[in-house]
Structure formats: structure tokens, C-alpha cells
Motif scaffolding. Sequence first.
Motif, PDB file in Angstrom:
ATOM      1  N   THR A  85       0.755  -1.114   0.129  1.00  0.00           N
ATOM      2  CA  THR A  85       0.191  -0.199   0.002  1.00  0.00           C
ATOM      3  C   THR A  85       0.968   1.087   0.037  1.00  0.00           C
ATOM      4  N   TYR A  86       1.917   1.310   0.696  1.00  0.00           N
ATOM      5  CA  TYR A  86       2.800   2.329   0.760  1.00  0.00           C
ATOM      6  C   TYR A  86       3.442   2.637  -0.534  1.00  0.00           C
ATOM      7  N   ARG A  87       4.045   1.635  -1.315  1.00  0.00           N
ATOM      8  CA  ARG A  87       4.473   1.879  -2.434  1.00  0.00           C
ATOM      9  C   ARG A  87       3.699   2.232  -3.540  1.00  0.00           C
ATOM     10  N   PHE A 348      10.788  -4.182  -7.938  1.00  0.00           N
ATOM     11  CA  PHE A 348      11.000  -5.439  -8.258  1.00  0.00           C
ATOM     12  C   PHE A 348      10.789  -6.564  -7.328  1.00  0.00           C
ATOM     13  N   VAL A 349      11.050  -6.187  -5.889  1.00  0.00           N
ATOM     14  CA  VAL A 349      10.763  -7.065  -4.856  1.00  0.00           C
ATOM     15  C   VAL A 349       9.376  -6.924  -4.540  1.00  0.00           C
ATOM     16  N   ASP A 350       8.704  -6.039  -4.485  1.00  0.00           N
ATOM     17  CA  ASP A 350       7.228  -5.699  -4.135  1.00  0.00           C
ATOM     18  C   ASP A 350       6.507  -6.493  -5.103  1.00  0.00           C
ATOM     19  N   VAL A 351       6.795  -6.457  -6.338  1.00  0.00           N
ATOM     20  CA  VAL A 351       6.086  -7.250  -7.305  1.00  0.00           C
ATOM     21  C   VAL A 351       6.048  -8.672  -6.935  1.00  0.00           C
ATOM     22  N   SER A 352       7.437  -9.092  -7.074  1.00  0.00           N
ATOM     23  CA  SER A 352       7.725 -10.590  -6.854  1.00  0.00           C
ATOM     24  C   SER A 352       7.005 -11.071  -5.438  1.00  0.00           C
ATOM     25  N   ILE A 353       6.922 -10.229  -4.524  1.00  0.00           N
ATOM     26  CA  ILE A 353       6.462 -10.831  -3.268  1.00  0.00           C
ATOM     27  C   ILE A 353       4.691 -10.859  -3.474  1.00  0.00           C
TER      28      ILE A 353
END
Length: 537
Positions: A85-87, A348-353
Motif C-alpha cells: 500500500t505504501y509503495r 522489483f521485490v514488491d511485485v515478486s512478493i
Amino acid sequence: MEEQRLITDRYKQLQKQIKALAKHQSAAEQKKLEKAMADFYYLHAKYHFVIAYYNFYERYMAEEEGMLTEQAALLANELFPLIHTYRAASKQDVHEESQAEKAGQESMEYQGTKAKNKNTTLTEEQIKEKTEKVNAIRSSMIRHMECIGAYTDRFTLFEYILNRLEKNYETDTDGFAKDAGSFDNQAAAKEIVQAIFSNQDNNAVNMKLQMMLAQLPVRITKAKYYQIMEESLNLYEGAELSSVEKFIYMMRSAAGLYRPDQMEKLYPQLEKWALILTETEFRKLTKDEYYEKCKILEEASDFLNQSSECYMDLQEMINHFYVMNLLQNEVDSEIAEQGRLLDSIFDFVDVSILNNDEILVPEELLEEFEQLEGVLEQINEAVELSGTYIVDIIENRPEDDTADEQGTAGPSSNALDNSEEGLMDDKFINCLDTCRKLISSSAFVQLEEEDEIELADKEYLQNRLESLKSEFEELFIRNNAKVNRAVMASVLKEFPTFFSSGKEVMSYVQYSLENCKDMSEKKVSYTLLMDSLSSFE
């Protein structure tokens, strides 16, 4: 890089501002300093959060599947939606700003909006709601880590016992394999004492004495044990109650007495293993039974180590994310716009998780990130400098100051726009102090301040001693002799040094060795102690 130049310039400016505090400054100048400190705390948090977020993904979700414990995964699943949500909100702010620029909306009103952080749409209540959610997850993490620590203390006692039985089972025959070899108590005692006093550094000697107490066979009476406990507690007369309670906590933890609420419910398998070992009659173990208990200890230790690592990594991530939320309304636009590279890795990390799908961060992006090492060094130095100043401000505030509690709900969105009359904004300084604690080396530090200081008198110490003795008596009655000796050894090392001379040390060592009739226990204890003492050479 432009980013490096900006941060270097801001760092030099911060140094000058803090040096100028020796002179009389106006409230406006002091508020500028607050603002500069907030900028660096935010940058520090953002850099370290993205690094922690990336490392967490790489370690637990991309390559080493299954490393994340069930309990840690539940906490991570609470945290990740807040991060997403933050991102998402940050990217929306960037998109809206970009659209406004394309539309030519360069009015004075728009320019004024840009002068603030992108997230000024968040109200104080919204920030409070977000930080309360993060704080709740953080509190849960602390509770879990306390449980892991408590179980670690209990299994350490069983490790102490099983280590000292090992030589009894080193033959191929079942049952006890008594070592007929001789052991020179006098020579061993001299060697131990010489190793303890091999250098003149008092701190090193005290640490070696603690090692000796923790490793040698315990053969003192309970009366002597309680006498040492009483003498140690009496040293705290006139000390703050918090110091007394910390010492008592260390004793209870070392004895395996500290039991956080719901620990058995949160970790039923650990409790099951602990009960099996607690009820074991160690003197009567067959060889197969001995190695069966060792296997239980090994499985418990693996789980405890894995859980501890998971929680440490998660807590580091939470702490920095907490700071980002606290300060997101207060950051200068130039600072807020830095870290585009960080945002790319973040995405990148956010989308992966979010998609539960492995997406590798491009190598060129990681290589570019490594070039920011110099920037990180300056940010860390700026935060360290700011922390020293914040502590000084708080410690020298008037005692009747009734400023806002901890700042955990975030500073007011207009905290930096107060009148220039008066001194620094107390609420905002408290918020920065919370940030200081969150990014400190103590990842699980409690954010709440202690109540007003009280001092321990003789009556208080006597009451606490009687309570402790009662608790230990019950423990000693429940446990067998092997467990009780492990408890006493573990607690003895927590006491302040109670030897007044080298002669007393020699007497203790000789008595311990001469009165230990179990050759396996004696030899293992001696070997473990000498190995520990040699680490100082």
C-alpha cells in the motif's frame, strides 16, 4: 552522481548547523535543524529498508524456500500488505505530479505543493492509523522473540547436561562406558587459574571468571548459592528499580524461569521437546536413549536458530519501514525525490512478493546500487550525529515538560510550521527520538519510556530476594540433580564477581574438580573451559 552531490552538501550543512548550537540560535534556525535531521533519518530508513526488503526476499522467498518458519510467515503476511500500500501510494503521487507538470500546472499553488513531500495528502490521523498497524506487528514480533529467547535459555540447560554425559557413551557397548583414565585435579586447577589471570585486564579476567563458573562442575551447597545471590542483590541498594529488575530478569532467564505469556500456545512443539527433556532421568540413560535426547536437542536448536534469524531480519525491515511512515509528511521534496534507484529495486521485490513470482533484479541495477556505498556512509554519519544531539536535547529538557508521549503516531503534519517563538518542537523531537531508537543496533528495543525513577532500598531488595528464593526452591524440587546443577552454573555466571583474591579462585576450582566424581562430566567441563579461555590468547 547528482544524488551523491546533494546528500554531501546536505551533510556538510547539517554539521555546520549542529556546531552552531554552541551559539545562541533563533527558533527558526533550530527548526531548520530539526528538518535537516528528519531528512537524514528518512533517507537512512529508506536505504536500509530497501536493502533489508531485498535481502529478505532473496533469502526466504527466492532461493531458500522453506527457510521462513510458520510463525514468521504469519507476521510477514501482516506486514507485506502495508508495504504494498505504501509503495502504491508513492507511485500514485509520482504519477499525479507528472500529469500535472505535463498539463502545465505550474501555478504558485502547485509550486507550493511541490515544496512539500509527495505524501502531504495524508492527514495526521491517517499517519497515526498506519503507524499503529506497523507498531502492532512490531510488538507481536517482540513477543515472539521473547518466547524464542526463553526457550533458548531452557534448551541451553539441557545442552549443558548432555555435553557432560557424552564421554559415557563413546564406546560401542550399551549403557555407561566409564573412563578409567586418570585426571590430575591439582594440575588442572593450576592450568585453569593461570589461564584466567594470564593478562592484567580486569574486564578480561572477569569474563574468564564467568566462563569458569559456567563450565566447571557445580558442587556448592544451596545455602552458599543463596548467599551469593543475596550479596549480589545487595550491591544494588540505592540503584534504580529498573536496574534491579534487569538483573533479576537475567537470573530468571538463565535459570529457564522466565516464561512469556502464551509461549506454550505459540510454540507447542518446543514445549513438547522441553517437557521430554525436563522429565528425563539423565543418570539412567542407555546409549540409544542418550542419542535420542541429543536428537531432540538438535532439532530444537535448529528451529530456535532459524526462528531467531527470521525475526531479526523481519524486525530490521519493520523498524526502518516504521521510520519511513513516521516521517513521510515531513521530508523535503528534494530528499523525497532521491533514491529513484532504490524505488526501482523496491518495485522489483514488491511485485515478486505480491505475485508470489520470482523476478530477478537486473544485474546492472544492483551494480549501480553498490556505487552508493559512499552516500550510505555519509547518511549513517549524519544520523549518528543527529542522534547525539537529540539525546542531549531530551536529557536537558525541564522536568515538568509534558510534551507528547513517544511520537509513535507521527509528528503533526504542520509540526515544522509553528511560530518562531519558543524552543524546538517537543512533539517532533520525541518523534525523532523514536526514529533514533528504531534504527539503533537494538532491533527489539521498547519504544515506551520508563516511569519516573525510583530507587531500591533494603526492604525492596529483601522482598525480591525472598521471592526469588521461593521461586528457585520450587524449581529445584521439580527438577533432578543434573538439571539443578545446570541451572546453578547458568545463573552463577550472571552474578557480579564474588571472588576477592586469586587464592579464592584457586580454592573454588580445586573444590569443584575434587568433588566431581563423574569422570565424563569433569573431563568435558575442563576441555570446554580451556577451549573458551584460549579464545582470549
